[in-house]
Design a protein around this motif. Structure first.
Motif, short mmCIF file in Angstrom:
data_model
loop_
_atom_site.label_atom_id
_atom_site.label_comp_id
_atom_site.label_asym_id
_atom_site.label_seq_id
_atom_site.Cartn_x
_atom_site.Cartn_y
_atom_site.Cartn_z
N VAL A 18 -10.23 2.49 2.35
CA VAL A 18 -8.93 2.22 1.71
C VAL A 18 -8.93 0.81 1.13
O VAL A 18 -8.45 0.59 0.01
CB VAL A 18 -7.76 2.42 2.71
CG1 VAL A 18 -6.44 2.00 2.09
CG2 VAL A 18 -7.69 3.88 3.15
N CYS A 19 -9.50 -0.16 1.85
CA CYS A 19 -9.59 -1.53 1.32
C CYS A 19 -10.42 -1.58 0.05
O CYS A 19 -10.06 -2.28 -0.91
CB CYS A 19 -10.19 -2.47 2.37
SG CYS A 19 -9.02 -3.03 3.59
N LEU A 54 -0.36 -4.39 -3.49
CA LEU A 54 -1.68 -3.85 -3.14
C LEU A 54 -2.52 -4.90 -2.42
O LEU A 54 -3.25 -4.57 -1.48
CB LEU A 54 -2.41 -3.36 -4.39
CG LEU A 54 -1.81 -2.14 -5.09
CD1 LEU A 54 -2.55 -1.85 -6.39
CD2 LEU A 54 -1.81 -0.93 -4.18
N PHE A 55 -2.41 -6.15 -2.85
CA PHE A 55 -3.15 -7.22 -2.18
C PHE A 55 -2.67 -7.41 -0.75
O PHE A 55 -3.48 -7.62 0.16
CB PHE A 55 -3.02 -8.54 -2.96
CG PHE A 55 -3.73 -9.68 -2.29
CD1 PHE A 55 -5.11 -9.76 -2.32
CD2 PHE A 55 -3.03 -10.65 -1.61
CE1 PHE A 55 -5.78 -10.80 -1.69
CE2 PHE A 55 -3.68 -11.69 -0.97
CZ PHE A 55 -5.06 -11.77 -1.02
N VAL A 56 -1.37 -7.33 -0.53
CA VAL A 56 -0.83 -7.46 0.83
C VAL A 56 -1.35 -6.33 1.71
O VAL A 56 -1.79 -6.55 2.84
CB VAL A 56 0.72 -7.51 0.81
CG1 VAL A 56 1.29 -7.37 2.20
CG2 VAL A 56 1.19 -8.79 0.14
N TRP A 57 -1.33 -5.10 1.19
CA TRP A 57 -1.87 -3.98 1.94
C TRP A 57 -3.36 -4.19 2.22
O TRP A 57 -3.85 -3.92 3.31
CB TRP A 57 -1.64 -2.67 1.18
CG TRP A 57 -0.32 -2.05 1.45
CD1 TRP A 57 0.90 -2.54 1.10
CD2 TRP A 57 -0.09 -0.83 2.15
NE1 TRP A 57 1.89 -1.69 1.54
CE2 TRP A 57 1.30 -0.64 2.18
CE3 TRP A 57 -0.92 0.11 2.74
CZ2 TRP A 57 1.88 0.46 2.80
CZ3 TRP A 57 -0.34 1.20 3.34
CH2 TRP A 57 1.05 1.37 3.37
N PHE A 58 -4.09 -4.68 1.22
CA PHE A 58 -5.51 -4.97 1.36
C PHE A 58 -5.75 -5.98 2.49
O PHE A 58 -6.65 -5.81 3.31
CB PHE A 58 -6.05 -5.49 0.03
CG PHE A 58 -7.44 -6.05 0.08
CD1 PHE A 58 -8.54 -5.23 0.12
CD2 PHE A 58 -7.64 -7.42 0.07
CE1 PHE A 58 -9.82 -5.75 0.16
CE2 PHE A 58 -8.91 -7.96 0.11
CZ PHE A 58 -10.00 -7.11 0.16
N ALA A 59 -4.95 -7.04 2.53
CA ALA A 59 -5.13 -8.08 3.55
C ALA A 59 -4.87 -7.55 4.95
O ALA A 59 -5.64 -7.81 5.88
CB ALA A 59 -4.20 -9.26 3.24
N PHE A 132 6.56 -0.49 0.99
CA PHE A 132 5.65 -1.63 0.95
C PHE A 132 5.56 -2.32 2.31
O PHE A 132 4.51 -2.81 2.69
CB PHE A 132 6.09 -2.61 -0.13
CG PHE A 132 6.12 -2.01 -1.50
CD1 PHE A 132 4.96 -1.56 -2.10
CD2 PHE A 132 7.32 -1.86 -2.17
CE1 PHE A 132 4.98 -0.98 -3.36
CE2 PHE A 132 7.35 -1.29 -3.43
CZ PHE A 132 6.19 -0.85 -4.02
N TYR A 133 6.65 -2.33 3.05
CA TYR A 133 6.67 -2.97 4.37
C TYR A 133 6.08 -2.09 5.48
O TYR A 133 5.84 -2.58 6.57
CB TYR A 133 8.09 -3.40 4.74
CG TYR A 133 8.52 -4.67 4.08
CD1 TYR A 133 8.20 -5.90 4.65
CD2 TYR A 133 9.23 -4.66 2.89
CE1 TYR A 133 8.59 -7.08 4.05
CE2 TYR A 133 9.63 -5.84 2.27
CZ TYR A 133 9.29 -7.04 2.86
OH TYR A 133 9.67 -8.22 2.26
N VAL A 138 1.73 0.01 10.49
CA VAL A 138 0.49 0.76 10.33
C VAL A 138 -0.72 -0.12 10.66
O VAL A 138 -1.59 0.25 11.46
CB VAL A 138 0.37 1.34 8.90
CG1 VAL A 138 -1.02 1.87 8.62
CG2 VAL A 138 1.41 2.42 8.67
N ALA A 139 -0.79 -1.29 10.07
CA ALA A 139 -1.95 -2.16 10.27
C ALA A 139 -2.06 -2.67 11.70
O ALA A 139 -3.15 -2.69 12.28
CB ALA A 139 -1.89 -3.35 9.30
#
Length: 184
Positions: A18-19, A54-59, A132-133, A138-139
């Motif tokens: 996913v990343c 997307l970058f926040v999810w990536f991080a 988005f939050y 999840v993480a």
């Protein structure tokens, strides 16, 4: 590759895949955005906002990948002075504290997302912000699962999970020692 092997690989490396996709997509989006601005004096109105999300999810998913690889920053210098069993127990205790924090944060972030006003939407995309939050619970859930799995592998199965950077440093030290031995 049999189906079981594919599913096992997907479960093991889910966050990494996913990343990879997120990184490729937001980099492509930003590249297209730059080209459009420079050559056509136009920009995609929602491009930068989506790239940011997307970058926040990536991080956050990257933090889960680091947990899977046991690559998070830790202070472990003090464990060199302990017998190996004390080191294992102390690291497991520290990981349990980490998991406890993660699970508390999962609870808090899920409460935050579930109480979020449904009319609170992103500026240009128009999607509810809760989507988005949702990366927060999840993480942190995935990180907790990865930390617990690493402790299971280490304490029950006896598998030593090492940080990839530590392995690379060890390999470089061996290569350096071998080259200096050849020069002597």
């Amino acid at each position: 590759m049999p189906t079981r092997g594919i599913l096992s690989d997907l479960a093991t490396n889910f966050e990494e895949y996913v990343c990879d996709a997120l990184l490729a997509f937001f980099m492509l989006l930003l590249f297209v955005q730059i080209l459009l601005r420079q050559f056509f004096l136009y920009s995609i109105p929602w491009g930068e906002e989506l790239a940011t999300y997307l970058f926040v999810w990536f991080a956050y998913l990257g933090a889960s990948v680091a947990a899977r690889m046991s690559a998070h920053n830790r202070v472990t210098f003090q464990f060199m002075f302990f017998p190996p069993i004390v080191k294992k127990v102390a690291e497991a205790f520290a990981d349990l504290l980490w998991v406890a924090f993660n699970l508390y944060f999962v609870y808090l972030s899920y409460e935050f997302v579930s109480r979020m006003n449904p009319f609170w939407k992103s500026q240009t995309i128009g999607l509810p912000m809760k989507y988005f939050y949702m990366i927060l619970p999840v993480a942190f859930t995935l990180m907790s699962i990865r930390v617990l799995w690493n402790n299971y592998q280490t304490l029950v199965k006896g598998v030593e999970i090492r940080d990839p950077e530590a392995e690379e440093i060890e390999a470089l030290k061996k290569a350096s020692a071998a080259s200096s031995a050849q020069q002597s």
